[in-house]
Design a protein around this motif. Structure first.
Motif, mmCIF file in Angstrom:
data_model
loop_
_atom_site.group_PDB
_atom_site.id
_atom_site.type_symbol
_atom_site.label_atom_id
_atom_site.label_comp_id
_atom_site.label_asym_id
_atom_site.label_seq_id
_atom_site.Cartn_x
_atom_site.Cartn_y
_atom_site.Cartn_z
ATOM 1 N N THR A 30 0.829 -1.208 0.000
ATOM 2 C CA THR A 30 0.000 0.000 0.000
ATOM 3 C C THR A 30 0.858 1.251 0.000
ATOM 4 O OG1 THR A 30 -1.768 -1.160 1.179
ATOM 5 C CG2 THR A 30 -1.813 1.246 1.229
ATOM 6 N N GLU A 31 1.911 1.258 0.779
ATOM 7 C CA GLU A 31 2.795 2.423 0.845
ATOM 8 C C GLU A 31 3.513 2.648 -0.480
ATOM 9 O OE1 GLU A 31 3.631 1.874 5.652
ATOM 10 O OE2 GLU A 31 5.067 1.119 4.161
ATOM 11 N N ARG A 32 3.916 1.576 -1.127
ATOM 12 C CA ARG A 32 4.583 1.713 -2.432
ATOM 13 C C ARG A 32 3.626 2.281 -3.470
ATOM 14 N NH1 ARG A 32 7.370 -3.065 -0.840
ATOM 15 N NH2 ARG A 32 5.750 -4.396 -1.716
ATOM 16 N N VAL A 33 2.373 1.811 -3.454
ATOM 17 C CA VAL A 33 1.372 2.333 -4.397
ATOM 18 C C VAL A 33 1.114 3.810 -4.118
ATOM 19 C CG1 VAL A 33 -1.040 2.204 -5.111
ATOM 20 C CG2 VAL A 33 0.271 0.106 -4.799
ATOM 21 N N LEU A 34 1.033 4.164 -2.832
ATOM 22 C CA LEU A 34 0.807 5.566 -2.463
ATOM 23 C C LEU A 34 1.917 6.451 -3.038
ATOM 24 C CD1 LEU A 34 -0.799 7.672 -0.799
ATOM 25 C CD2 LEU A 34 0.722 7.145 1.122
ATOM 26 N N ILE A 35 3.157 6.016 -2.882
ATOM 27 C CA ILE A 35 4.286 6.796 -3.403
ATOM 28 C C ILE A 35 4.223 6.900 -4.924
ATOM 29 C CG2 ILE A 35 6.790 6.799 -3.717
ATOM 30 C CD1 ILE A 35 5.861 7.770 -0.987
ATOM 31 N N THR A 36 3.867 5.791 -5.584
ATOM 32 C CA THR A 36 3.746 5.801 -7.046
ATOM 33 C C THR A 36 2.727 6.833 -7.509
ATOM 34 O OG1 THR A 36 4.368 3.465 -7.250
ATOM 35 C CG2 THR A 36 3.127 4.434 -9.075
ATOM 36 N N LEU A 37 1.558 6.837 -6.870
ATOM 37 C CA LEU A 37 0.500 7.770 -7.265
ATOM 38 C C LEU A 37 0.851 9.212 -6.912
ATOM 39 C CD1 LEU A 37 -2.685 5.676 -6.366
ATOM 40 C CD2 LEU A 37 -1.705 6.120 -8.623
ATOM 41 N N LEU A 38 1.511 9.424 -5.779
ATOM 42 C CA LEU A 38 1.924 10.777 -5.418
ATOM 43 C C LEU A 38 2.980 11.298 -6.394
ATOM 44 C CD1 LEU A 38 2.134 10.581 -1.516
ATOM 45 C CD2 LEU A 38 0.475 11.853 -2.882
#
Length: 413
Positions: A4-12
């Motif tokens: 989830t944290e990796r996806v958050l960083i990708t989208l940000l």
């Protein structure tokens, strides 16, 4: 980082660079977990801006998408109103000939793809110390109430008025309680200010170099006290990416050293590079910044950032542990033994320091064990936290505190 944290960083990353995620990148995301993380770090509108609405309906539950869209819509309106109201107060500063510098979000919001995507709920400003009395009088005339004086985070006065932005009025940016160093880096702050507009009102901002230093100071203070989230990293990333060529990085490094956050600053820049591919200034490359701090501590820093949330209060166990890992009077605790001693002191405090309900133990010291048992039961029955959270705090505090302690010591905070 977890998935989830990796996806958050990708989208940000996509959001701050005005890109849109493809359907393949959105597939198999646990949107409930992602939205929870985004809200904890106050970046939900930014994440939403990176999603193609046509693709979103194919992979996000309709009710969740509807609520998210509504939240982002109202957040944008609130942020626009916030800036207008802040501008009205800044106009009063101008009318009263009170010099004022706007800080943090009021400035860096302009570096975001859409300023309203950078959320904020208050307004931080800096004034001359000799103007504090005039500022207090002006704010009172505007209907504001001074709610507290110098607080635990540093020297500032807080002004509150129902329905209006909270104003935090600072007279210094140095925070002696949370890191080592001196105030010499502040000597030329006012001479190096630049003119900006907030809510259509002309005012002052820190010079770019001092703005970068202050963003790092703010993160250092919050890391030592409780923690900070991903949004604060984005502020620095966008400043460096958009204005880095105009910053005197050699002078920035000297100021970071002067105020005692040099090693912390190196770690933050490395974390920004790792998470958002932010190009390191050539001056940091020359001193081989990437090798100054071991990967272990960069990972600990990133872990702490994700676990903290925007104000450092996402996880109560970490808040509790931070109090053990950092002592305002001494700095970082001296090793594991010190944290254990603090923990035991919390469970079994000196009788002389216990409240009036335990006065019987002060009169008859043989009753000290009874007072400590009484103290433990009072804690267990406290309704502010659930029993589950109390048990989690009891078992995790030393472990988390030790990790935070190691991080603070490594970063010289």
């Amino acid at each position: 980082m977890n998935t989830t944290e990796r996806v958050l960083i990708t989208l940000l990353n996509k959001a701050i660079h005005k890109e849109i995620a493809t359907l393949d990148e959105l597939d198999e995301i646990h949107w409930g977990k992602l939205l929870y993380e985004a809200k904890e770090h106050h970046v939900s509108p930014l994440v939403y801006s990176a999603i193609d609405r046509r693709d979103a309906v194919k992979c996000i539950a309709p009710e969740l998408l509807k609520d998210w869209k509504k939240e982002v819509f109202y957040s944008g309106i609130n942020q626009q109103n916030h800036i207008i109201k802040v501008g009205e107060v800044l106009e009063k500063f101008n009318e009263n000939n009170i010099a004022v510098i706007v800080l943090k979000g009021l400035v860096v919001r302009e570096y975001f793809p859409m300023p309203q995507l950078r959320t904020m709920s208050d307004a931080d400003v800096l004034v001359h110390k000799e103007d504090l009395e005039r500022v207090s009088k002006m704010m009172e005339e505007l209907g504001y109430t001074q709610t507290k004086d110098e607080d635990d985070h540093g020297a500032h006065i807080v002004f509150h008025k129902p329905g209006q932005p909270i104003f935090e009025v600072h007279w210094t940016l140095a925070n002696k309680a949370f890191f080592k160093g001196d105030t010499s880096w502040e000597d030329n702050l006012w001479e190096e200010t630049v003119e900006v507009e907030v809510g259509g009102v002309k005012t002052l901002s820190l010079g770019l170099e001092d703005l970068a230093v202050h963003l790092c100071i703010h993160m250092a203070v919050h890391l030592a006290h409780t923690g900070f989230g991903v949004r604060q990293l984005l502020d620095l990333v966008l400043l460096v990416e958009q204005k880095g060529d105009e910053i005197n990085w050699s002078s920035f490094i000297q100021k970071a050293k002067a105020c005692g956050i040099y090693k912390f600053t190196l770690a933050i820049f490395i974390a920004c590079n790792r998470l958002f591919s932010m190009e390191l200034p050539i001056e940091l490359k020359k001193i081989n910044a990437l090798s100054k701090i071991s990967n272990k501590y960069i990972e600990l820093l990133i872990e702490d950032i994700f676990a903290s949330g925007v104000h450092g209060t996402k996880d109560q166990t970490r808040v509790f542990a931070s109090e053990f890992a950092f002592d305002q009077s001494e700095g970082a605790a001296e090793g594991r033994g010190s944290i254990f001693k603090k923990y035991m002191k919390l469970l079994f405090p000196p009788i002389k320091d216990m409240g009036e309900r335990y006065s019987y133990a002060r009169k008859f010291i043989v009753l000290a064990p009874a007072a400590w048992i009484h103290h433990l039961f009072v804690g267990l029955l406290n309704k502010d936290y659930s029993f589950k959270n109390k048990m989690k705090m009891a078992t995790a505090t030393i472990r988390v505190g030790n990790k935070k302690n190691m991080l603070l010591k490594e970063l010289d905070l």
